[in-house]
Design a protein around this motif. Structure first.
Motif, PDB file in Angstrom:
ATOM      1  N   THR A  65       0.822  -1.209   0.000  1.00 28.05           N
ATOM      2  CA  THR A  65       0.000   0.000   0.000  1.00 28.05           C
ATOM      3  C   THR A  65       0.859   1.264   0.000  1.00 28.05           C
ATOM      4  O   THR A  65       0.325   2.369   0.033  1.00 28.05           O
ATOM      5  N   GLY A  66       2.180   1.094  -0.013  1.00 25.18           N
ATOM      6  CA  GLY A  66       3.058   2.247  -0.148  1.00 25.18           C
ATOM      7  C   GLY A  66       3.322   3.011   1.143  1.00 25.18           C
ATOM      8  O   GLY A  66       3.896   4.093   1.109  1.00 25.18           O
ATOM      9  N   LEU A  67       2.893   2.465   2.288  1.00 27.93           N
ATOM     10  CA  LEU A  67       3.156   3.171   3.549  1.00 27.93           C
ATOM     11  C   LEU A  67       4.596   3.006   3.989  1.00 27.93           C
ATOM     12  O   LEU A  67       5.133   3.832   4.726  1.00 27.93           O
ATOM     13  N   ILE A  68       5.207   1.893   3.580  1.00 29.78           N
ATOM     14  CA  ILE A  68       6.632   1.724   3.843  1.00 29.78           C
ATOM     15  C   ILE A  68       7.305   1.333   2.537  1.00 29.78           C
ATOM     16  O   ILE A  68       6.642   0.913   1.575  1.00 29.78           O
ATOM     17  N   ARG A  69       8.617   1.503   2.516  1.00 29.38           N
ATOM     18  CA  ARG A  69       9.381   1.180   1.320  1.00 29.38           C
ATOM     19  C   ARG A  69      10.317   0.028   1.658  1.00 29.38           C
ATOM     20  O   ARG A  69      10.925   0.006   2.727  1.00 29.38           O
ATOM     21  N   ARG A  70      10.390  -0.906   0.733  1.00 35.16           N
ATOM     22  CA  ARG A  70      11.274  -2.047   0.897  1.00 35.16           C
ATOM     23  C   ARG A  70      12.475  -1.814   0.007  1.00 35.16           C
ATOM     24  O   ARG A  70      12.329  -1.520  -1.175  1.00 35.16           O
ATOM     25  N   ILE A  71      13.653  -1.900   0.578  1.00 36.10           N
ATOM     26  CA  ILE A  71      14.854  -1.773  -0.239  1.00 36.10           C
ATOM     27  C   ILE A  71      15.663  -3.046  -0.063  1.00 36.10           C
ATOM     28  O   ILE A  71      15.645  -3.677   0.985  1.00 36.10           O
ATOM     29  N   GLN A  72      16.361  -3.440  -1.096  1.00 38.39           N
ATOM     30  CA  GLN A  72      17.165  -4.643  -0.998  1.00 38.39           C
ATOM     31  C   GLN A  72      18.453  -4.470  -1.792  1.00 38.39           C
ATOM     32  O   GLN A  72      18.521  -4.799  -2.979  1.00 38.39           O
ATOM     33  N   PRO A  73      19.491  -3.937  -1.115  1.00 37.64           N
ATOM     34  CA  PRO A  73      20.781  -3.820  -1.811  1.00 37.64           C
ATOM     35  C   PRO A  73      21.242  -5.206  -2.246  1.00 37.64           C
ATOM     36  O   PRO A  73      20.977  -6.189  -1.555  1.00 37.64           O
ATOM     37  N   ALA A  74      21.939  -5.286  -3.374  1.00 33.79           N
ATOM     38  CA  ALA A  74      22.385  -6.571  -3.905  1.00 33.79           C
ATOM     39  C   ALA A  74      23.130  -7.356  -2.830  1.00 33.79           C
ATOM     40  O   ALA A  74      24.004  -6.833  -2.151  1.00 33.79           O
ATOM     41  N   GLY A  75      22.759  -8.610  -2.648  1.00 38.83           N
ATOM     42  CA  GLY A  75      23.454  -9.460  -1.701  1.00 38.83           C
ATOM     43  C   GLY A  75      23.106  -9.213  -0.250  1.00 38.83           C
ATOM     44  O   GLY A  75      23.668  -9.837   0.640  1.00 38.83           O
TER      45      GLY A  75
END
Ligand SMILES: [Zn+2]
Ligand SMILES: [Zn+2]
Length: 143
Positions: A65-75
């Motif tokens: 729903t866009g209330l939080i952001r998921r980030i996933q740096p490579a590895g």
């Protein structure tokens, strides 16, 4: 930001206001860029009986729903944050995994203006700066 702001945010995206959802939002506001296990530990400090699965479900619902952001740096493991909507970037330490926010260099999300968009409608630019955090850069190299 107080709890009632989180309640308003949840209602704005038609999510029911629940204690686990409020606890996850509060945890991420106070501890940006933490991974799932850390979110679970932080939430359990408030709500000891909440299950792993419940936290996974909350993270997914809040991300969708866009209330939080998921980030996933490579590895790296996925991290979460409440700072959304500004397409800011991240600098990641190669040694300890520390993450800090990096604003776009100029104006509003200029990185979304690709030099050639190939006809795509672009809504996100993923830029990750890699290096050493000040703490790790100060350590003598151990090899
Ligand atoms: Zn570091
Ligand atoms: Zn961030």
């Amino acid at each position: 930001m107080v709890m009632s702001d989180f309640e308003a945010q949840l209602r704005a995206v038609s999510l029911r206001v629940t204690r686990p959802r409020l606890a996850v939002l509060a945890a991420l506001r106070d501890h940006p860029h933490v991974d799932t296990e850390t979110v679970i530990a932080l939430v359990r400090a408030d709500l000891p009986t909440v299950s792993h699965q419940a936290v996974y479900d909350v993270l997914r619902a809040l991300t969708e729903t866009g209330l939080i952001r998921r980030i996933q740096p490579a590895g790296a493991l996925a991290r979460y944050e409440t700072r959304v909507g500004d397409n800011h970037h991240h600098v990641v330490c190669r040694t300890c995994g520390a993450i800090a926010d990096v604003d776009c260099a100029v104006g509003h999300a200029p990185c979304l203006t690709a030099s050639d968009d190939h006809g795509f409608v672009i809504d996100e630019a993923e830029v990750v700066y890699w290096g050493l955090c000040p703490g790790c850069a100060a350590e003598p190299v151990q090899r």
